[in-house]
Design a protein around this motif. Structure first.
Motif, PDB file in Angstrom:
ATOM      1  N   ILE A 242       0.859  -1.181   0.000  1.00  0.00           N
ATOM      2  CA  ILE A 242       0.000   0.000   0.000  1.00  0.00           C
ATOM      3  C   ILE A 242       0.894   1.228   0.000  1.00  0.00           C
ATOM      4  O   ILE A 242       1.637   1.457   0.964  1.00  0.00           O
ATOM      5  N   GLY A 243       0.867   1.998  -1.072  1.00  0.00           N
ATOM      6  CA  GLY A 243       1.640   3.232  -1.139  1.00  0.00           C
ATOM      7  C   GLY A 243       0.881   4.379  -0.487  1.00  0.00           C
ATOM      8  O   GLY A 243      -0.346   4.421  -0.522  1.00  0.00           O
ATOM      9  N   ASN A 244       1.625   5.294   0.123  1.00  0.00           N
ATOM     10  CA  ASN A 244       1.094   6.496   0.785  1.00  0.00           C
ATOM     11  C   ASN A 244       0.516   6.192   2.167  1.00  0.00           C
ATOM     12  O   ASN A 244       0.633   6.992   3.079  1.00  0.00           O
TER      13      ASN A 244
ATOM     14  N   ASP B 132       3.798   9.641  -0.970  1.00  0.00           N
ATOM     15  CA  ASP B 132       5.125   9.377  -1.537  1.00  0.00           C
ATOM     16  C   ASP B 132       6.213   9.090  -0.504  1.00  0.00           C
ATOM     17  O   ASP B 132       7.379   8.923  -0.882  1.00  0.00           O
ATOM     18  N   ILE B 133       5.879   9.012   0.789  1.00  0.00           N
ATOM     19  CA  ILE B 133       6.926   8.744   1.783  1.00  0.00           C
ATOM     20  C   ILE B 133       6.569   7.632   2.769  1.00  0.00           C
ATOM     21  O   ILE B 133       7.388   7.305   3.625  1.00  0.00           O
ATOM     22  N   LEU B 134       5.387   7.050   2.650  1.00  0.00           N
ATOM     23  CA  LEU B 134       5.040   5.899   3.476  1.00  0.00           C
ATOM     24  C   LEU B 134       4.597   4.747   2.573  1.00  0.00           C
ATOM     25  O   LEU B 134       3.948   4.960   1.553  1.00  0.00           O
ATOM     26  N   GLY B 135       4.939   3.541   2.970  1.00  0.00           N
ATOM     27  CA  GLY B 135       4.494   2.362   2.240  1.00  0.00           C
ATOM     28  C   GLY B 135       4.445   1.173   3.179  1.00  0.00           C
ATOM     29  O   GLY B 135       5.255   1.068   4.104  1.00  0.00           O
ATOM     30  N   ALA B 136       3.475   0.286   2.958  1.00  0.00           N
ATOM     31  CA  ALA B 136       3.317  -0.874   3.836  1.00  0.00           C
ATOM     32  C   ALA B 136       3.142  -2.144   3.015  1.00  0.00           C
ATOM     33  O   ALA B 136       2.345  -2.178   2.075  1.00  0.00           O
ATOM     34  N   ALA B 137       3.884  -3.186   3.370  1.00  0.00           N
ATOM     35  CA  ALA B 137       3.710  -4.496   2.739  1.00  0.00           C
ATOM     36  C   ALA B 137       2.552  -5.214   3.423  1.00  0.00           C
ATOM     37  O   ALA B 137       2.399  -5.135   4.646  1.00  0.00           O
ATOM     38  N   ILE B 138       1.737  -5.914   2.637  1.00  0.00           N
ATOM     39  CA  ILE B 138       0.567  -6.594   3.205  1.00  0.00           C
ATOM     40  C   ILE B 138       0.514  -8.045   2.742  1.00  0.00           C
ATOM     41  O   ILE B 138       1.052  -8.396   1.692  1.00  0.00           O
ATOM     42  N   THR B 139      -0.142  -8.864   3.560  1.00  0.00           N
ATOM     43  CA  THR B 139      -0.338 -10.268   3.208  1.00  0.00           C
ATOM     44  C   THR B 139      -1.707 -10.714   3.703  1.00  0.00           C
ATOM     45  O   THR B 139      -2.082 -10.411   4.846  1.00  0.00           O
ATOM     46  N   PRO B 140      -2.506 -11.387   2.887  1.00  0.00           N
ATOM     47  CA  PRO B 140      -3.821 -11.872   3.312  1.00  0.00           C
ATOM     48  C   PRO B 140      -3.708 -12.854   4.472  1.00  0.00           C
ATOM     49  O   PRO B 140      -2.791 -13.687   4.498  1.00  0.00           O
ATOM     50  N   ILE B 141      -4.634 -12.766   5.418  1.00  0.00           N
ATOM     51  CA  ILE B 141      -4.573 -13.636   6.587  1.00  0.00           C
ATOM     52  C   ILE B 141      -4.940 -15.078   6.250  1.00  0.00           C
ATOM     53  O   ILE B 141      -4.688 -15.983   7.044  1.00  0.00           O
ATOM     54  N   ASP B 142      -5.534 -15.293   5.054  1.00  0.00           N
ATOM     55  CA  ASP B 142      -5.899 -16.668   4.671  1.00  0.00           C
ATOM     56  C   ASP B 142      -4.746 -17.419   4.005  1.00  0.00           C
ATOM     57  O   ASP B 142      -4.902 -18.558   3.570  1.00  0.00           O
ATOM     58  N   GLY B 143      -3.571 -16.779   3.935  1.00  0.00           N
ATOM     59  CA  GLY B 143      -2.398 -17.446   3.379  1.00  0.00           C
ATOM     60  C   GLY B 143      -2.190 -17.254   1.890  1.00  0.00           C
ATOM     61  O   GLY B 143      -1.198 -17.741   1.333  1.00  0.00           O
ATOM     62  N   THR B 144      -3.104 -16.551   1.220  1.00  0.00           N
ATOM     63  CA  THR B 144      -2.945 -16.280  -0.215  1.00  0.00           C
ATOM     64  C   THR B 144      -1.647 -15.510  -0.461  1.00  0.00           C
ATOM     65  O   THR B 144      -1.337 -14.564   0.260  1.00  0.00           O
ATOM     66  N   LEU B 145      -0.888 -15.914  -1.480  1.00  0.00           N
ATOM     67  CA  LEU B 145       0.312 -15.173  -1.859  1.00  0.00           C
ATOM     68  C   LEU B 145      -0.092 -14.052  -2.812  1.00  0.00           C
ATOM     69  O   LEU B 145      -0.212 -14.251  -4.015  1.00  0.00           O
ATOM     70  N   LEU B 146      -0.339 -12.880  -2.253  1.00  0.00           N
ATOM     71  CA  LEU B 146      -0.752 -11.724  -3.047  1.00  0.00           C
ATOM     72  C   LEU B 146       0.503 -10.960  -3.468  1.00  0.00           C
ATOM     73  O   LEU B 146       0.967 -10.045  -2.787  1.00  0.00           O
TER      74      LEU B 146
ATOM     75  N   SER C  93      -3.335  -1.063 -10.321  1.00  0.00           N
ATOM     76  CA  SER C  93      -4.302  -1.347  -9.259  1.00  0.00           C
ATOM     77  C   SER C  93      -4.106  -0.487  -8.020  1.00  0.00           C
ATOM     78  O   SER C  93      -5.009  -0.366  -7.192  1.00  0.00           O
ATOM     79  N   GLY C  94      -2.908   0.076  -7.848  1.00  0.00           N
ATOM     80  CA  GLY C  94      -2.611   0.800  -6.613  1.00  0.00           C
ATOM     81  C   GLY C  94      -2.094  -0.117  -5.521  1.00  0.00           C
ATOM     82  O   GLY C  94      -2.079   0.256  -4.351  1.00  0.00           O
ATOM     83  N   LEU C  95      -1.621  -1.316  -5.906  1.00  0.00           N
ATOM     84  CA  LEU C  95      -1.100  -2.280  -4.928  1.00  0.00           C
ATOM     85  C   LEU C  95       0.381  -2.604  -5.175  1.00  0.00           C
ATOM     86  O   LEU C  95       0.868  -3.643  -4.742  1.00  0.00           O
ATOM     87  N   GLY C  96       1.064  -1.715  -5.873  1.00  0.00           N
ATOM     88  CA  GLY C  96       2.490  -1.927  -6.099  1.00  0.00           C
ATOM     89  C   GLY C  96       2.790  -3.064  -7.042  1.00  0.00           C
ATOM     90  O   GLY C  96       3.737  -3.832  -6.826  1.00  0.00           O
ATOM     91  N   SER C  97       2.021  -3.188  -8.118  1.00  0.00           N
ATOM     92  CA  SER C  97       2.211  -4.285  -9.067  1.00  0.00           C
ATOM     93  C   SER C  97       3.596  -4.249  -9.701  1.00  0.00           C
ATOM     94  O   SER C  97       4.303  -5.260  -9.738  1.00  0.00           O
TER      95      SER C  97
ATOM     96  N   THR D  58     -11.309   3.529   9.207  1.00  0.00           N
ATOM     97  CA  THR D  58     -10.963   4.493   8.167  1.00  0.00           C
ATOM     98  C   THR D  58     -11.131   3.861   6.798  1.00  0.00           C
ATOM     99  O   THR D  58     -11.342   2.664   6.672  1.00  0.00           O
ATOM    100  N   CYS D  59     -11.027   4.681   5.783  1.00  0.00           N
ATOM    101  CA  CYS D  59     -11.044   4.208   4.395  1.00  0.00           C
ATOM    102  C   CYS D  59     -10.220   5.183   3.578  1.00  0.00           C
ATOM    103  O   CYS D  59     -10.472   6.390   3.606  1.00  0.00           O
ATOM    104  N   ASN D  60      -9.212   4.669   2.896  1.00  0.00           N
ATOM    105  CA  ASN D  60      -8.320   5.511   2.101  1.00  0.00           C
ATOM    106  C   ASN D  60      -8.037   4.864   0.752  1.00  0.00           C
ATOM    107  O   ASN D  60      -8.349   3.689   0.541  1.00  0.00           O
ATOM    108  N   ILE D  61      -7.418   5.638  -0.123  1.00  0.00           N
ATOM    109  CA  ILE D  61      -7.009   5.135  -1.429  1.00  0.00           C
ATOM    110  C   ILE D  61      -5.610   4.551  -1.309  1.00  0.00           C
ATOM    111  O   ILE D  61      -4.710   5.176  -0.747  1.00  0.00           O
ATOM    112  N   SER D  62      -5.440   3.352  -1.831  1.00  0.00           N
ATOM    113  CA  SER D  62      -4.126   2.715  -1.822  1.00  0.00           C
ATOM    114  C   SER D  62      -3.325   3.190  -3.030  1.00  0.00           C
ATOM    115  O   SER D  62      -3.736   2.979  -4.172  1.00  0.00           O
TER     116      SER D  62
END
Length: 310
Positions: free
Chosen positions: A10-12, A18-32, A94-98, A256-260
């Motif tokens: 997730i960028g921003n 442009d200065i924060l970013g977070a790596a994410i992983t689904p809790i069901d084990g999917t390799l996203l 997509s806004g997910l760092g493809s 909250t709800c934001n744009i990724s």
């Protein structure tokens, strides 16, 4: 054979344009995220498959994986026959760092294969340069968390260009990609060239308070200041009924709800799985546009890119 997996990001992260970013992983084990595999071969090969491989350029020299291979090939001057496979699981635009996912997986795979032993900073800079060849400007808010995991602050300092930030372990991150794309260039072009003093001060206040709240583990304070005054007010024009969606899922209990990144993926934060499932179900029914779209309940991926078993 070497196989590298690089997670979505997730960028921003709302408040940190442009200065924060977070790596994410689904809790069901999917390799996203994307995967890159490399093995020795009698001839050079670059194969692409996966749900979104058909969206890649037909010209092989425009593939980011080919660009990464070309860089390593020139640096090492070792023209080894090599077979490369890119598993493109991330939707483009997509806004997910493809692109970051492909870049990070490629660079790390080649670094292992060619035994170049580049440092973390050297790798980050190469990843940022390759990212810039796609988006038109070097930035690290996707490649840094994708590579190193966690929530990353991009400082651009010569010695310490990135800093890992603490996170709230109980936060559940719901991400929703509707199945349509928004180009990064379009999302950037919609932003104003100049901002008022008031907007700049407010954004600085929000960001500094958010980071303070992370270090002092004040979850409610972090959420209150997780507000984007730089991009979201303008980019909501690219996302139909964004304000309605935001209002509705907050009524369901989302914090909250934001744009990724550049969108159109949205992310939301919830404190328990019951509320997260309600938000997930609502987004699946009301935000997903086609059978390619998806919604995942995620946590922060602290591992970042890694080798996976074949």
């Amino acid at each position: 054979m070497i196989k590298i997996y690089a997670p979505a990001s997730i960028g921003n992260v709302g408040v940190g344009f442009d200065i924060l970013g977070a790596a994410i992983t689904p809790i069901d084990g999917t390799l996203l995220g994307d995967c890159v595999s490399i093995k020795s071969s009698n001839t050079f090969q670059l194969n692409c498959y996966g749900n979104f491989s058909t969206h890649l350029p037909s010209d092989i020299t425009k593939h980011i994986t080919w660009k990464a291979w070309n860089w390593f090939n020139k640096k090492t001057n070792k023209k080894k026959p090599i077979s490369i496979t890119l598993e493109k699981n991330m939707p483009i635009g997509s806004g997910l760092g493809s692109s970051a996912s492909s870049i990070v997986a490629s660079v790390l795979a080649f670094n292992y294969f060619y035994k170049t032993k580049l440092t973390t900073i050297e790798l980050i800079k190469l990843m940022g340069t390759l990212e810039g060849s796609i988006s038109g400007g070097i930035h690290y808010d996707n490649v840094a968390p994708c590579y190193l995991g966690g929530l990353q602050l991009i400082t651009n300092d010569i010695q310490y260009p990135i800093q890992k930030l603490p996170v709230f372990k109980n936060w559940l991150w719901i991400i929703a990609w509707p199945g349509i794309t928004v180009s990064t260039s379009s999302a950037r072009n919609i932003l104003p060239l100049h901002y008022s003093q008031e907007e700049c001060v407010q954004n600085s206040r929000n960001l500094s308070t958010f980071i303070h709240a992370l270090y002092t583990q004040k979850s409610e304070l972090a959420i209150r200041f997780m507000k984007d005054t730089i991009a979201e007010p303008y980019r909501i024009l690219l996302i139909k009924k964004f304000l309605y969606i935001k209002k509705t899922i907050k009524k369901l209990g989302a914090l909250t709800c934001n744009i990724s990144g550049s969108g159109p993926t949205l992310f939301s934060i919830c404190l328990n799985i019951s509320i997260a499932n309600k938000v997930k179900n609502w987004l699946e029914k009301n935000y997903i546009k086609n059978n390619q779209g998806f919604v995942h309940i995620c946590k922060i991926d602290q591992l970042g890119a890694r080798k996976i078993r074949i």
